[in-house]
Design a protein around this motif. Structure first.
Motif, mmCIF file in Angstrom:
data_model
loop_
_atom_site.group_PDB
_atom_site.id
_atom_site.type_symbol
_atom_site.label_atom_id
_atom_site.label_comp_id
_atom_site.label_asym_id
_atom_site.label_seq_id
_atom_site.Cartn_x
_atom_site.Cartn_y
_atom_site.Cartn_z
ATOM 1 N N GLN A 430 72.541 50.178 26.907
ATOM 2 C CA GLN A 430 72.852 50.481 25.509
ATOM 3 C C GLN A 430 73.593 49.335 24.828
ATOM 4 O O GLN A 430 73.898 49.400 23.648
ATOM 5 C CB GLN A 430 73.715 51.761 25.445
ATOM 6 C CG GLN A 430 73.026 52.984 26.011
ATOM 7 C CD GLN A 430 71.679 53.262 25.334
ATOM 8 O OE1 GLN A 430 71.595 53.290 24.104
ATOM 9 N NE2 GLN A 430 70.638 53.465 26.119
ATOM 10 N N ARG A 431 73.896 48.269 25.593
ATOM 11 C CA ARG A 431 74.604 47.123 25.028
ATOM 12 C C ARG A 431 73.618 46.242 24.251
ATOM 13 O O ARG A 431 72.520 45.940 24.731
ATOM 14 C CB ARG A 431 75.263 46.288 26.132
ATOM 15 C CG ARG A 431 76.152 47.077 27.093
ATOM 16 C CD ARG A 431 77.291 47.768 26.395
ATOM 17 N NE ARG A 431 78.149 46.828 25.694
ATOM 18 C CZ ARG A 431 79.136 47.177 24.878
ATOM 19 N NH1 ARG A 431 79.385 48.462 24.660
ATOM 20 N NH2 ARG A 431 79.873 46.253 24.302
ATOM 21 N N GLN A 432 74.025 45.843 23.047
ATOM 22 C CA GLN A 432 73.142 45.052 22.186
ATOM 23 C C GLN A 432 72.719 43.753 22.861
ATOM 24 O O GLN A 432 71.570 43.312 22.750
ATOM 25 C CB GLN A 432 73.848 44.747 20.860
ATOM 26 C CG GLN A 432 72.960 44.065 19.831
ATOM 27 C CD GLN A 432 71.765 44.927 19.439
ATOM 28 O OE1 GLN A 432 71.862 46.138 19.379
ATOM 29 N NE2 GLN A 432 70.616 44.302 19.199
ATOM 30 N N LEU A 433 73.655 43.118 23.582
ATOM 31 C CA LEU A 433 73.360 41.836 24.223
ATOM 32 C C LEU A 433 72.285 41.996 25.300
ATOM 33 O O LEU A 433 71.371 41.175 25.411
ATOM 34 C CB LEU A 433 74.643 41.263 24.838
ATOM 35 C CG LEU A 433 74.540 39.860 25.443
ATOM 36 C CD1 LEU A 433 74.067 38.858 24.400
ATOM 37 C CD2 LEU A 433 75.892 39.428 26.000
ATOM 38 N N LEU A 434 72.385 43.061 26.113
ATOM 39 C CA LEU A 434 71.397 43.273 27.179
ATOM 40 C C LEU A 434 70.058 43.743 26.610
ATOM 41 O O LEU A 434 69.005 43.464 27.189
ATOM 42 C CB LEU A 434 71.930 44.278 28.201
ATOM 43 C CG LEU A 434 73.112 43.769 29.035
ATOM 44 C CD1 LEU A 434 73.593 44.845 30.000
ATOM 45 C CD2 LEU A 434 72.739 42.509 29.798
ATOM 46 N N LYS A 435 70.089 44.459 25.469
ATOM 47 C CA LYS A 435 68.824 44.802 24.809
ATOM 48 C C LYS A 435 68.104 43.525 24.369
ATOM 49 O O LYS A 435 66.890 43.388 24.509
ATOM 50 C CB LYS A 435 69.083 45.682 23.592
ATOM 51 C CG LYS A 435 69.469 47.123 23.924
ATOM 52 C CD LYS A 435 69.646 47.930 22.648
ATOM 53 C CE LYS A 435 69.977 49.387 22.956
ATOM 54 N NZ LYS A 435 70.152 50.179 21.710
ATOM 55 N N MET A 436 68.869 42.574 23.815
ATOM 56 C CA MET A 436 68.292 41.292 23.407
ATOM 57 C C MET A 436 67.743 40.555 24.625
ATOM 58 O O MET A 436 66.647 39.971 24.580
ATOM 59 C CB MET A 436 69.367 40.442 22.717
ATOM 60 C CG MET A 436 68.856 39.093 22.199
ATOM 61 S SD MET A 436 70.173 38.081 21.454
ATOM 62 C CE MET A 436 70.473 38.981 19.937
ATOM 63 N N ALA A 437 68.493 40.594 25.747
ATOM 64 C CA ALA A 437 68.046 39.930 26.977
ATOM 65 C C ALA A 437 66.754 40.552 27.494
ATOM 66 O O ALA A 437 65.886 39.856 28.028
ATOM 67 C CB ALA A 437 69.139 40.007 28.042
#
Length: 529
Positions: A430-437
């Motif tokens: 649910q973290r924006q950074l990991l979604k981008m990754a």
């Protein structure tokens, strides 16, 4: 208690809080290292089990006892290495404080359940291979006897054929025709009792028709019948062995399929735990930092009322405390960045690539993002996410990943799965950074002309994160030596980029690259291997 003593005690409390923040940072760093080692051990277990399955398959194909013994030795080596890894995971380092306050991946019940499934599957492979090894030794014995008897069967059959053709009797020629047909059926196709019976029937007919004929033909037929029984017995044994081989291979494949499912579930669980772990640590440090700031402010106000300190001195003390807190917060951010770079470099390390590759790619993506029009915050996030582009490579076997040459078609298919593997690992966060990754991992091998993978997207249907990372990754990969190629010189790289403008790469990004080429070359020089 006078004010001087209160002030001294207050500063002791502040120092204790700051030391506590430092201690928490040390525990975080330690735990990140332990969790990283834990994930690498799990990856090693999966690779070893794939190696065991390869040995099982190869054992069914070998025709030499010496080669079979070599494969057995290799399998035993895998077993010993597996037991060492299992023992290491079972005796995973435990720190009371860290396991009480901070989540330890190795102690999670779900992870333990998945590990138990991997251990059980490995034990199944061991049992399958032990039975298969004994069976293969028996089969080689059967094949050896079969090969010794076949020339005798063939020569005797030819001799009988010459006698019968010379006699020119229709009933014998008909029986000879059946004999020749069922000999092929028995030796090369069915190899069962029913076919053996069909083979013996024409032999017995020929024996019956030769009672009043020359003795040599009858003796040849009786001798041939004995040879047929002997060679048929070995042929049936070989067929039985093949059936067991097929069953064993199917079971081993089921075990590996189960392992793949467990592997995906493990990665998803570890990603979720890691994300929760980072959030938990951030909450702890921000909470302690906030309490520290409040305490410092309270102390400053109290001192300003009761002690003859100037306002400048009070502000100086507050500023000093705030600087300490900011320093610790920066350390938290640096730790989080290190986690992402470390996870991103796992795939690169397994493919014999340097850690500086992901650092250079990160810098290139930020440059491209800013000149493309993304704002500073989004460009910085892409810089942090892009090192995860090849995280899926941890699921690719070493035999494919580190092959010193071009892939064949099957190996290419296996290698191309790393994009989806990386996406599956990261998409649940649910973290924006990991979604981008996750987007970067999935789409950095798509091509602008739609000929890439995994989804064959084209043009601006490909996310801008994927288009940017694709160009940055290829630029650094071509300029770096790999196990399967030397580094390209710059002119060759630039020629390729001009040729692939609008084909492999977004034409706007290619134009940005050449317009600001000097910046890219400066970054490459600063972070060279």
């Amino acid at each position: 208690m006078n004010i001087r003593t209160k002030v001294k005690l207050s500063f002791v409390v502040i120092i204790a809080m700051l030391l506590f923040l430092g201690f928490i940072s040390a525990i975080i760093t330690y735990q990140i290292k332990e969790n990283s080692n834990f994930r690498e051990s799990i990856s090693a277990i999966l690779l070893m089990q794939e190696g065991m399955n390869d040995i099982i398959l190869e054992s069914t194909k070998t025709t030499e006892a010496k080669k079979l013994e070599q494969l057995h030795t290799e399998f035993m080596t895998y077993e010993k290495r597996f037991e060492s890894l299992r023992e290491m995971l079972s005796s995973h380092k435990k720190v009371y404080f860290s396991n009480t306050v901070i989540l330890n991946i190795g102690e999670d019940k779900t992870i333990k359940t998945y590990l138990y499934a991997l251990y059980s599957n490995e034990h199944s492979l061991e049992l399958m291979y032990d039975a298969l090894f004994k069976l293969e030794l028996e089969k080689l014995g059967y094949v050896s006897v079969f090969n010794a008897l076949y020339p005798q069967e063939n020569s005797t059959r030819v001799k009988i054929q010459e006698h019968i053709l010379a006699n020119n009797r229709i009933d014998q020629i008909k029986a000879l025709s059946d004999l020749r047909y069922y000999s092929k059926e028995m030796l090369y196709q069915h190899g069962d009792e029913a076919t053996l019976h069909k083979w013996l029937v024409p032999i017995d007919k020929l024996i019956d028709t030769t009672q009043n004929e020359v003795r040599d033909l009858r003796e040849d037929l009786l001798q041939y019948k004995e040879v047929v029984r002997a060679i048929a017995e070995k042929a049936m044994k070989i067929e039985e062995t093949k059936l067991v081989e097929t069953t064993t291979i199917d079971k081993a494949s089921e075990v590996l399929d189960d392992n793949k499912k467990v592997s995906i579930a493990l990665e998803e669980t570890i990603s979720e735990l890691s994300s929760g772990f980072i959030d938990q640590m951030r909450f702890i440090q921000i909470s302690v930092g906030f309490v520290t700031i409040i305490f410092i402010i309270f102390l400053a106000l109290k001192v300003s009322r009761n002690v003859s300190l100037t306002m400048d001195e009070v502000e100086a003390k507050i500023e000093e405390g705030l600087q300490e807190v900011n320093t610790l917060n920066r350390e938290i951010e640096d730790t989080q960045k290190e986690v992402l770079f470390t996870m991103g470099s796992i795939g690169e390390t397994r493919s014999k690539e340097t850690g500086n590759h992901v650092k250079r790619v990160a810098e290139y993506t930020k440059i491209l993002a800013l000149y493309y029009g993304l704002d500073e915050e989004e460009a910085e996030m892409l810089k942090l996410a892009s090192p995860m582009h090849d995280i899926g490579k941890i699921g690719i076997p070493d035999s494919v990943l580190n092959k010193p040459g071009r892939f064949d078609e099957e190996e290419r298919k296996i290698m191309d799965t790393h994009a989806m593997l990386g996406y599956e690992m990261l998409k649940h966060s649910q973290r924006q950074l990991l979604k981008m990754a996750a987007i970067v991992a999935k789409e950095h091998h798509e091509r602008y002309d739609g000929k890439g993978y995994p989804d064959k997207k084209s043009g601006e249907d490909i996310h801008i994160y994927g288009r940017i990372t694709a160009l940055a990754d290829v630029f650094d990969a071509l300029g770096s030596a790999r196990v399967y190629k030397p580094a390209w010189d710059d002119e060759k790289i630039f020629a390729l980029f001009r040729e692939e403008r609008g084909k492999q790469f977004d034409p706007k990004l290619v134009d940005i690259f050449f317009e600001h080429l000097d910046i890219f070359l400066q970054v490459r020089e600063a972070l060279k291997d």
